[in-house]
Write an enzyme that holds these catalytic residues in place. Sequence first.
Site, PDB file in Angstrom:
ATOM      1  CB  VAL A 504      -0.995   0.023   1.188  1.00 23.01           C
ATOM      2  CG1 VAL A 504      -1.928  -1.160   1.118  1.00 23.01           C
ATOM      3  CG2 VAL A 504      -0.257   0.004   2.516  1.00 23.01           C
ATOM      4  CD  GLU A 505       0.238   5.436   3.138  1.00 20.18           C
ATOM      5  OE1 GLU A 505       1.403   5.787   3.380  1.00 20.18           O
ATOM      6  OE2 GLU A 505      -0.727   5.686   3.878  1.00 20.18           O
ATOM      7  N   GLY A 506       1.972   3.129  -2.382  1.00 21.38           N
ATOM      8  CA  GLY A 506       3.101   3.041  -3.326  1.00 21.38           C
ATOM      9  C   GLY A 506       3.810   1.723  -3.095  1.00 21.38           C
TER      10      GLY A 506
END
Length: 813
Positions: A504-506
Amino acid sequence: MASLFSALIWLLLFLAALIAIAYKKPDLQTGTIGTGVALAIYTAFGTGPGWWFLLFWIGFAGMVALNFEDFRRSRVTAPLFNIYKTMVPSLSDTEREALEAGTVGWDGELFTGQPNWNNWLSIPAPELTAAEQAFLNGPLEELCENLDDWDITHERGDLPPEIWAYIKEHQFFAMIIPEEYGGLGFSANAVAKVLAKLASRSVVAATTVAVPNSLGPAELLVHYGTDEQKARYLPGLASGEEVPCFALTGPRAGSDAASIPDTGIVCEQEVDGETVTGIRLNWDKRYITLAPVATVIGLAFKMFDPDGLLGDEVDLGITAALIPADTEGVTTGRRHMPMGTPFMNGPTQGKDVFVPLDAIIGGPERAGQGWRMLMEQLSAGRGISLPSEAQGGAQAAVYATGAYARIRKQFNVSISQFEGVGEVIARMAANTYIINSAVAVTCNLISRGENPAVPSAVLKAHCTELGRTVANDAMDIQGGKGIILGPKNYLANTYMSIPISITVEGANILTRSLIIFGQGAIRCHPFVLKEMEAAQNPEYDAGLKQFDHYLFRHIGNTVCNAARSIVLASSHARLTEVPVDGPTRRYYQHINRYSASFAVAADTAMLVLGGSLKFRESLSARLGDVFSSLYLASTVLKHFENQGRPDDDLALVEWACRSLLYQAQEQLHGFLRNFPNRLVAGVLRMIVFPRGRTYSAPSDKLGSEIVELVTHPTQVRERLTSEVYKTVVDNNALGKLQEALELAMHAAPLEKKIREAVKAGIVEGTDLPSQIDSALEAGLLIQEEADQLHHYDTAVMALIHVDDFDPSEFSRS
Ligand SMILES: Cc1cc2nc3c(=O)[nH]c(=O)nc-3n(C[C@H](O)[C@H](O)[C@H](O)COP(=O)(O)OP(=O)(O)OC[C@H]3O[C@@H](n4cnc5c(N)ncnc54)[C@H](O)[C@@H]3O)c2cc1C
């Protein structure tokens, strides 16, 4: 032969003089004078073929010419500028917005090749306010005590209602909301500490709390919301009455989030007999944390105004709006099942959902600014939530493993005494020290008002990756104990959840390959962004002037870094001044050395590969790794200083710095091995590794020092795992492991006595309890000692045992 030898000596002396001049980073004029003097002396006294001298003087004449600004600009800079304009990578709007997000600080210093340590060391150490400390000691402790991870993950598939209520009542969802809106207004350091401790206890609880305190409605409203929006939503979000989620990802747009197909069409609709201008939304999102229980959805979509209701622009771009989950046409409620970690996560769809224009975060004038808003907030947020969750997991794993390896015996000794196990324990502990340092130091920057986009990306990728290594290592050491699931397993849930934080988040591969260096090279480099801006200046002459100004500073900087790289690599980083004495001094010096080498390598890559470097992800990732190692090593040194330089921590600091700098060396080597232009790679290798690869990984001796520190109840062990929930309560295995470790220390001399007596045939028995009884009978132990040993054995076996179940309990139906 003698004359050739003498000529070579003179040539080397001359080149050494040029390197010495470049090392001092003179301006062009001073550099020209210095070079002229060196060349005159060389010509007057040196020996060698005449054409050498001729070539040098021609080169020098060129250098002199560069000092005449008009000539330089028209004859040298202008042709280069014209070529550069065709080479410079074209940036999409979303790329430019990502680049412009955030601030540049120490990351920029590392990119210069000559970091100024005084700037770094003068940043005050992080401190918590009294309110933050009281929260950690009060509600956080109590919440941790009441969490039962097995019940959450395997019995209930959710947090119990009383935990949800407690979280809301005590404002765990409101840590980043300012006090004026009823929130707690905590610093990034405090938020990180809360999340780390929760993660050491329950990933489900940590993630549930992390999301409202990360990129989402509250954060976007605080920064961009209108006064009405703040007043409408923030008090409810602070009290827990409103539960937020943020929906960006969908089936067609994951990593390439800017390609979302979800639309919002500006239109008019009758509402309560009035015509209202608003947006008709259609979306299909997945993986959205808290969506199944959210009352308000932060939604990212592409906004269009085909009928020109707002102006001339049809394609307004990515926009963020707040949609009450009970709006007609919104679907939420279904759940995904993320890796046996049942926090609330699921899809959401919207079919012809109509909302007024003031649903746009920041109001209609922020239409189309969604991507910029997301990038700006993500640039700090990436450094807090996931890294601190990785920190909590890693600390818990080290705390548990240090104790477990001491109390678990095989072949009659604690498994921690086997070198193979010790090597892994040392790696776990030092990697945890790196995560601790990165989180504490970077969150302190964020708390102080910085928005460190590139360091945050480094933390996101590397802390979660290090966390994964630590979790794997813990599982290996604890063998079957880590594998068998049940209430007695304190490792597996963290281990299973690690891929979530990686994705997640990149996702990490993307972050490592595309963001850290790709963004950092342009964002943090002292000149590249300015040169790009000059190339994009619509006024040619003004652009040329700007370009000329930065280009020659850039060249001077690169030449200086090349000289520094040669000198520092040749002297094994000894010839560089740093403001610190003592055992850590050498690491500061080596960071200086690798920073100079990195800067030359980065400049060369950008010069030779230009815009195509963006697509050479393996090269870009390796440069990103070098940069990440330097940043992380800097945080290790700073964290050690912030903690008051405790001598006992030195083994961890040394292992951490050594392994990071070793990785920097190896990644530079990998970069050079794979650089497509072999001639350039050969020259660069002479600059970066004139003596070859001389830096070594941490020694086994250093590793065994660390093992002693974390497998005994020491201050170092406590400091290293300071965020872990360790309270000794019945359902906290970590507290129980510590208790058993302390018992093991006291039991050790008695155990030794028994072992020797068994060897001598005085004591019998096939396991410790029967041997204790036999030793008591033989008069080798007094009753009190026997009781102490039985108590110790019972405590240890309670931790060693795993769960078993009746077959009927396996049936999910
Ligand atoms: C449990 C969970 C919770 C989540 N919560 C939310 C949420 O609350 N809100 C939200 O909007 N989203 C959320 N997400 C979405 C998450 O951010 C995405 O999963 C993530 O962006 C990756 O997208 P993807 O899974 O589709 O992988 P893909 O985009 O398909 O990527 C697959 C792989 O390709 C790699 N890759 C892709 N492009 C490149 C490239 N150019 N260079 C190198 N490698 C590349 C990636 O690194 C990855 O390894 C969540 C996801 C999960 C699993």
